[in-house]
Motif scaffolding. Structure first.
Motif, short mmCIF file in Angstrom:
data_model
loop_
_atom_site.label_atom_id
_atom_site.label_comp_id
_atom_site.label_asym_id
_atom_site.label_seq_id
_atom_site.Cartn_x
_atom_site.Cartn_y
_atom_site.Cartn_z
N LYS A 1 0.83 -1.21 0.00
CA LYS A 1 0.00 0.00 0.00
C LYS A 1 0.87 1.27 0.00
CE LYS A 1 -3.41 -2.77 0.10
NZ LYS A 1 -3.38 -3.52 -1.15
N ASP A 2 0.25 2.35 -0.45
CA ASP A 2 0.93 3.64 -0.56
C ASP A 2 1.50 4.07 0.80
OD1 ASP A 2 1.75 5.87 -1.96
OD2 ASP A 2 -0.06 7.01 -1.45
N LYS A 3 2.71 4.57 0.77
CA LYS A 3 3.40 5.15 1.95
C LYS A 3 3.76 4.12 3.03
CE LYS A 3 2.23 9.93 1.33
NZ LYS A 3 1.67 9.76 0.02
N VAL A 4 3.62 2.84 2.70
CA VAL A 4 3.97 1.82 3.70
C VAL A 4 5.50 1.71 3.79
CG1 VAL A 4 4.05 -0.70 4.00
CG2 VAL A 4 1.87 0.43 3.60
N ARG A 5 5.96 1.57 5.01
CA ARG A 5 7.37 1.32 5.26
C ARG A 5 7.42 0.02 6.07
NH1 ARG A 5 11.72 5.47 5.19
NH2 ARG A 5 13.50 4.57 6.25
N ARG A 6 8.15 -0.98 5.63
CA ARG A 6 8.15 -2.25 6.35
C ARG A 6 9.56 -2.75 6.57
NH1 ARG A 6 4.14 -6.06 3.32
NH2 ARG A 6 5.05 -7.56 4.80
N GLY A 7 9.67 -3.92 7.14
CA GLY A 7 10.99 -4.41 7.54
C GLY A 7 11.14 -4.10 9.02
N TYR A 8 11.96 -3.11 9.34
CA TYR A 8 12.22 -2.71 10.73
C TYR A 8 12.74 -3.89 11.54
CZ TYR A 8 9.56 1.61 9.81
OH TYR A 8 9.10 2.80 9.31
N HIS A 9 13.72 -4.56 11.02
CA HIS A 9 14.33 -5.64 11.78
C HIS A 9 15.69 -6.00 11.18
CE1 HIS A 9 12.07 -7.78 8.54
NE2 HIS A 9 13.23 -8.40 8.44
N ALA A 10 16.43 -6.80 11.94
CA ALA A 10 17.66 -7.42 11.42
C ALA A 10 17.52 -8.91 11.68
CB ALA A 10 18.88 -6.86 12.16
N HIS A 11 18.41 -9.69 11.09
CA HIS A 11 18.40 -11.13 11.33
C HIS A 11 19.70 -11.55 12.01
CE1 HIS A 11 14.73 -12.42 9.34
NE2 HIS A 11 14.95 -11.48 8.45
N LYS A 12 19.58 -12.52 12.90
CA LYS A 12 20.77 -13.00 13.60
C LYS A 12 21.64 -13.84 12.67
CE LYS A 12 18.10 -13.19 17.83
NZ LYS A 12 17.29 -14.09 18.67
N LYS A 13 21.00 -14.69 11.86
CA LYS A 13 21.78 -15.59 11.00
C LYS A 13 21.43 -15.45 9.52
CE LYS A 13 22.51 -19.41 14.21
NZ LYS A 13 21.71 -20.53 14.70
N LEU A 14 20.18 -15.14 9.24
CA LEU A 14 19.67 -15.23 7.87
C LEU A 14 20.42 -14.34 6.87
CD1 LEU A 14 17.19 -16.65 6.42
CD2 LEU A 14 16.08 -14.42 6.55
N LYS A 15 20.73 -14.92 5.73
CA LYS A 15 21.29 -14.17 4.60
C LYS A 15 20.27 -14.22 3.47
CE LYS A 15 26.13 -15.30 5.54
NZ LYS A 15 25.89 -15.41 6.96
#
Ligand code: T46
Length: 134
Positions: free
Chosen positions: A41-55
């Motif tokens: 959707k318009d203006k959505v910002r997502r993610g906001y995380h890091a991963h410990k192992k995942l590439k």
């Protein structure tokens, strides 16, 4: 922070273009999962995380979006708008995705199956962990 953009071979002819992604052929890990984001959707910002192992390797198949990548020391923003290019995202990198075009299809290849315990969703915790890591 070093940003690893991977350029894929594009097989083009008068009919159009084709990119093939094969395990152990330009992808720096064994592919265990593929997911994709669309209809964002318009203006959505997502993610906001890091991963410990995942590439992961992110490829915008259609349209465009921006990534903010943050290793706890440096923040880099980049535009993904080329289906023949992927961005490799290491573990312990905070990511946010934003400015999705209406038609954006963002595909992500991952080196592991989904595991919520691999996520760091709190930025303060991420900064603490990344400082201890260096
Ligand atoms: C990442 C960025 C680029 C699943 O059930 N299986 C999956 O494989 C994934 C990726 C998600 N989910 C569920 C978990 C949530 O209920 O789908 C929902 C949305 O996931 P999330 O809020 O984590 O989506 P984003 O866009 O914030 O992050 C995703 C990935 O989770 C993440 O690993 O690096 O895309």
């Amino acid at each position: 922070m070093e940003i690893k953009l991977i350029q894929f071979q594009s097989h083009g002819d008068e009919r159009g273009s084709l990119v093939s992604l094969e395990q152990n052929n330009g992808i720096p890990f064994d592919i265990k999962r593929v997911y994709y984001l669309f209809d964002t959707k318009d203006k959505v910002r997502r993610g906001y995380h890091a991963h410990k192992k995942l590439k992961q390797l992110a490829v915008v198949l259609k349209g465009s979006c921006r990534f903010l990548l943050d290793d706890g020391t440096e923040k880099i923003e980049l535009l993904l708008d080329n289906p023949a290019q992927g961005i490799f995202i290491e573990s312990f990198v905070w990511r946010e995705m934003f400015d999705f075009s209406e038609d954006c299809v963002l595909m992500v290849l991952a080196d592991s199956i989904y595991d919520e315990s691999d996520y760091i969703r709190d930025y303060e915790e991420f900064i603490k962990v990344s400082k201890n890591d260096t």
